[in-house]
Write a protein that holds these residues in place. Structure first.
Motif, mmCIF file in Angstrom:
data_model
loop_
_atom_site.group_PDB
_atom_site.id
_atom_site.type_symbol
_atom_site.label_atom_id
_atom_site.label_comp_id
_atom_site.label_asym_id
_atom_site.label_seq_id
_atom_site.Cartn_x
_atom_site.Cartn_y
_atom_site.Cartn_z
ATOM 1 N N ASP A 166 -4.887 1.762 -4.913
ATOM 2 C CA ASP A 166 -3.732 1.565 -5.789
ATOM 3 C C ASP A 166 -2.963 2.854 -6.086
ATOM 4 O OD1 ASP A 166 -4.463 -1.083 -5.886
ATOM 5 O OD2 ASP A 166 -5.630 -0.860 -7.732
ATOM 6 N N THR A 167 -3.355 3.958 -5.463
ATOM 7 C CA THR A 167 -2.633 5.222 -5.648
ATOM 8 C C THR A 167 -1.220 5.111 -5.082
ATOM 9 O OG1 THR A 167 -4.671 6.514 -5.533
ATOM 10 C CG2 THR A 167 -2.606 7.680 -5.103
ATOM 11 N N ARG A 168 -0.234 5.515 -5.862
ATOM 12 C CA ARG A 168 1.160 5.386 -5.434
ATOM 13 C C ARG A 168 1.677 6.699 -4.850
ATOM 14 N NH1 ARG A 168 4.233 1.080 -6.749
ATOM 15 N NH2 ARG A 168 3.226 -0.544 -7.997
ATOM 16 N N VAL A 169 2.362 6.582 -3.729
ATOM 17 C CA VAL A 169 3.005 7.733 -3.093
ATOM 18 C C VAL A 169 4.375 7.286 -2.584
ATOM 19 C CG1 VAL A 169 0.843 8.852 -2.396
ATOM 20 C CG2 VAL A 169 1.919 7.216 -0.862
ATOM 21 N N GLY A 170 5.290 8.246 -2.458
ATOM 22 C CA GLY A 170 6.606 7.932 -1.929
ATOM 23 C C GLY A 170 7.697 8.147 -2.952
ATOM 24 N N PRO A 171 8.949 8.273 -2.508
ATOM 25 C CA PRO A 171 10.082 8.547 -3.401
ATOM 26 C C PRO A 171 10.469 7.315 -4.212
ATOM 27 C CG PRO A 171 10.840 8.281 -1.140
ATOM 28 C CD PRO A 171 9.351 8.246 -1.085
ATOM 29 N N ALA A 172 10.402 7.441 -5.543
ATOM 30 C CA ALA A 172 10.762 6.331 -6.419
ATOM 31 C C ALA A 172 12.254 6.031 -6.361
ATOM 32 C CB ALA A 172 10.344 6.652 -7.854
ATOM 33 N N SER A 173 13.076 7.046 -6.076
ATOM 34 C CA SER A 173 14.530 6.849 -6.038
ATOM 35 C C SER A 173 14.947 5.877 -4.939
ATOM 36 C CB SER A 173 15.231 8.194 -5.835
ATOM 37 O OG SER A 173 14.799 8.806 -4.636
ATOM 38 N N LEU A 174 14.119 5.766 -3.894
ATOM 39 C CA LEU A 174 14.416 4.847 -2.792
ATOM 40 C C LEU A 174 13.597 3.567 -2.886
ATOM 41 C CD1 LEU A 174 14.511 7.394 0.188
ATOM 42 C CD2 LEU A 174 16.449 6.415 -1.067
ATOM 43 N N HIS A 175 12.981 3.352 -4.053
ATOM 44 C CA HIS A 175 12.104 2.199 -4.259
ATOM 45 C C HIS A 175 10.943 2.186 -3.259
ATOM 46 C CE1 HIS A 175 16.169 0.677 -5.693
ATOM 47 N NE2 HIS A 175 15.446 0.695 -6.800
ATOM 48 N N LEU A 176 10.489 3.372 -2.895
ATOM 49 C CA LEU A 176 9.397 3.486 -1.930
ATOM 50 C C LEU A 176 8.176 4.160 -2.540
ATOM 51 C CD1 LEU A 176 11.348 4.472 1.329
ATOM 52 C CD2 LEU A 176 10.387 2.239 0.724
ATOM 53 N N ASP A 177 8.053 4.076 -3.861
ATOM 54 C CA ASP A 177 6.841 4.583 -4.500
ATOM 55 C C ASP A 177 5.791 3.471 -4.444
ATOM 56 O OD1 ASP A 177 8.465 3.076 -6.187
ATOM 57 O OD2 ASP A 177 7.567 3.935 -7.994
ATOM 58 N N LEU A 178 5.186 3.300 -3.285
ATOM 59 C CA LEU A 178 4.293 2.184 -3.006
ATOM 60 C C LEU A 178 2.839 2.637 -3.057
ATOM 61 C CD1 LEU A 178 6.222 0.819 0.120
ATOM 62 C CD2 LEU A 178 6.584 0.228 -2.283
ATOM 63 N N THR A 179 1.951 1.683 -3.297
ATOM 64 C CA THR A 179 0.522 1.996 -3.257
ATOM 65 C C THR A 179 0.101 2.217 -1.810
ATOM 66 O OG1 THR A 179 -0.175 -0.306 -3.011
ATOM 67 C CG2 THR A 179 0.161 0.516 -5.264
ATOM 68 N N LEU A 180 -1.028 2.887 -1.633
ATOM 69 C CA LEU A 180 -1.527 3.106 -0.272
ATOM 70 C C LEU A 180 -1.811 1.782 0.426
ATOM 71 C CD1 LEU A 180 -3.946 6.145 -0.776
ATOM 72 C CD2 LEU A 180 -1.641 6.153 0.215
ATOM 73 N N GLY A 181 -2.287 0.801 -0.330
ATOM 74 C CA GLY A 181 -2.516 -0.512 0.254
ATOM 75 C C GLY A 181 -1.237 -1.158 0.749
ATOM 76 N N THR A 182 -0.153 -0.993 -0.029
ATOM 77 C CA THR A 182 1.131 -1.553 0.390
ATOM 78 C C THR A 182 1.709 -0.800 1.570
ATOM 79 O OG1 THR A 182 1.566 -2.242 -1.889
ATOM 80 C CG2 THR A 182 3.449 -2.164 -0.399
ATOM 81 N N TRP A 183 1.549 0.522 1.582
ATOM 82 C CA TRP A 183 2.001 1.295 2.742
ATOM 83 C C TRP A 183 1.297 0.824 4.019
ATOM 84 C CZ3 TRP A 183 6.198 3.850 3.478
ATOM 85 C CH2 TRP A 183 6.819 4.555 2.448
ATOM 86 N N ALA A 184 0.008 0.502 3.891
ATOM 87 C CA ALA A 184 -0.728 0.025 5.065
ATOM 88 C C ALA A 184 -0.221 -1.338 5.516
ATOM 89 C CB ALA A 184 -2.225 -0.045 4.745
ATOM 90 N N ALA A 185 0.055 -2.230 4.534
ATOM 91 C CA ALA A 185 0.491 -3.587 4.874
ATOM 92 C C ALA A 185 1.929 -3.626 5.366
ATOM 93 C CB ALA A 185 0.331 -4.503 3.657
ATOM 94 N N ASP A 186 2.806 -2.876 4.730
ATOM 95 C CA ASP A 186 4.231 -2.925 5.078
ATOM 96 C C ASP A 186 4.609 -1.920 6.160
ATOM 97 O OD1 ASP A 186 4.123 -4.649 2.990
ATOM 98 O OD2 ASP A 186 5.826 -3.816 1.893
ATOM 99 N N GLY A 187 3.986 -0.739 6.107
ATOM 100 C CA GLY A 187 4.368 0.315 7.041
ATOM 101 C C GLY A 187 3.569 0.315 8.325
ATOM 102 N N LEU A 188 2.245 0.459 8.215
ATOM 103 C CA LEU A 188 1.421 0.551 9.420
ATOM 104 C C LEU A 188 1.458 -0.733 10.250
ATOM 105 C CD1 LEU A 188 -1.705 2.521 8.131
ATOM 106 C CD2 LEU A 188 0.218 3.365 9.493
#
Length: 458
Positions: free
Chosen positions: A58-80
């Motif tokens: 659930d750790t959040r990373v990414g730029p909040a200004s671009l609405h990309l402050d996502l959790t690592l789990g979400t980065w894996a599901a949406d990005g990877l």
């Protein structure tokens, strides 16, 4: 003289068999890594240090200004997973443009089987959850997906000599299944839609398409366009993995006449697939499995409660029974209405065993679970348990059945490999139907019903 009846699971061309074998080897390694990632997540989530796993996920990373402050789990599901679907899209386009499935009679079977393997499990899930917990029916698509890497990893562990036509069918079925699943995600699991962002997505997508059609493969040009397409798709409300499929469909499969035509070597799609498949199978999917499979079952009592939930039961029955009925039934219907017959060396138990392998759902099933129920709900945890239990059950049943057929497969393999020509092609493939594919000096005309590979990129 009457025309011979079409054959289901007939032998494909020798070059296609070689290519499929290479793909299977890479996906098998990825499947082993996927299993390892899922196992580590399950053990960690149910250990005394389970909270540390949840904190990491659930750790959040990414730029909040671009609405990309996502959790690592979400980065894996949406990005990877966008990388995974990009490779799947390349594979599917190549099969239908330059592979054996460019012939309609070969393409009909895996498409029909994929549709049957999605519809029947979904219906079974709905039957088990009519009148169930509030919102439970949102997970109707969870048991519809087949995991390519997981299924092929199980197939490798079984160590059968499964005929190449069945291996090709399994791979193609899983790819078509995943692409249909991404359509379902885009249509049924998009809660809010920003038409402006969706329209803007077409701009970098179109530029990417123009560049790849001109055979430009410079990563410093293509990668920013691909990332921008992904960001805008994510911002639109449509699941961002759809961007991976759309980008893949713009990539040309075969070379143009100016570049030497189809006989001049692989096109850009095969180049990208060769470069990105290790990243997809070796990194993207295992990391996603690690962040998605870690469900705390709460001991035997908690596991029993989850397995007794209608959502978990619907998923388990859908994966094991639904996939088997759907894939086998669709294959039988194709046989019934086209008067096609199984290859004389195969039997219906082979089809049933392959259908059970289709019940191995993991990657896309976990993705749909998160979209359907949200990561913090009780339904989400029950669905995860159902996916894991159904997948294990389907894998075990497939192992039992296919191991019983192992001796027959081995005999078939030994017969095919008994005689090999000087060109390295087994005599079983060395027929007039396949000479055009592996012998550049062969000048004969294509046999009736055979299509010549396209001469221009598409």
């Amino acid at each position: 003289m009457s025309n011979p009846s079409p054959t289901l699971f007939g032998r494909g061309s020798w070059p296609e068999a070689q290519r499929i074998a290479s793909v299977l080897r890479r996906e098998t390694v990825g499947g082993a890594l996927l299993l390892a990632g899922a196992a580590i997540a399950l053990v960690w989530a149910n250990s005394p240090w389970g909270e540390a796993y949840e904190t990491l996920r659930d750790t959040r990373v990414g730029p909040a200004s671009l609405h990309l402050d996502l959790t690592l789990g979400t980065w894996a599901a949406d990005g990877l997973l966008a990388i995974f679907f990009f490779v799947a899209g390349l594979e599917l386009k190549r099969e239908f443009v330059a592979g054996d499935l460019r012939e309609p009679h070969r393409a009909a079977l895996p498409i029909a089987a994929a549709v049957g393997g999605m519809v029947v499990p979904a219906l079974i899930f709905v039957l088990f959850n009519l009148g169930g917990p509030e919102g439970s029916l949102r997970g109707w698509a969870i048991p519809s997906a087949t995991d390519i890497a997981f299924a092929l990893a199980v197939l490798a562990v079984i160590s059968t000599h499964l005929p190449s036509a069945l291996r090709t069918f399994l791979l193609t079925l899983a790819v078509v299944d995943d692409l249909l699943a991404i359509v379902v995600i885009a249509i049924f699991y998009t809660e809010s839609l920003s038409l402006g962002s969706l329209a803007l997505t077409l701009v970098p997508l179109a530029v990417f398409g123009v560049l790849v059609q001109k055979r430009i493969r410079s990563w410093w040009l293509l990668l920013p366009l691909a990332v921008l397409t992904w960001v805008l798709m994510h911002e639109s409300g449509v699941h961002a993995t759809v961007a991976g499929v759309l980008l893949a469909f713009t990539v040309p499969v075969v070379r143009s006449e100016a570049a030497g035509g189809p006989d001049a070597g692989p096109g850009l799609a095969e180049h990208f697939e060769h470069r990105l498949r290790p990243l997809s199978a070796g990194v993207a999917v295992p990391v996603f499995a690690f962040f998605s499979a870690g469900v705390a079952v709460g001991g035997m009592s908690g596991l029993g409660a989850s397995l007794g939930d209608s959502i978990a039961v619907g998923i388990m029955v859908g994966l094991v029974l639904g996939k088997t009925i759907g894939i086998t039934g669709a294959t039988w219907l194709v046989s019934r209405f086209t008067r096609a017959e199984l290859d004389e060396k195969l039997g219906w138990p082979d089809v049933i065993g392959l259908s059970l392998l289709g019940g191995i759902g993991f990657t896309v099933s976990l993705l749909i679970t998160e979209l359907a129920y949200g990561a913090e709900s009780e339904n989400y945890d029950h669905a995860k348990v159902g996916i894991l239990a159904g997948t294990v059950a389907a894998a075990l049943l497939a192992t039992v059945l296919l191991r019983l057929r192992n001796r027959r497969y081995r005999q078939m393999y030994e017969e095919e490999q008994r005689d090999v020509d000087q060109d390295g092609v087994p005599d079983a493939w060395d027929t007039v139907d396949d000479r055009a594919d592996h012998d550049p000096d062969w000048k004969g005309a294509p046999p009736p019903g055979r299509t010549v590979p396209p001469s221009a990129e598409s």
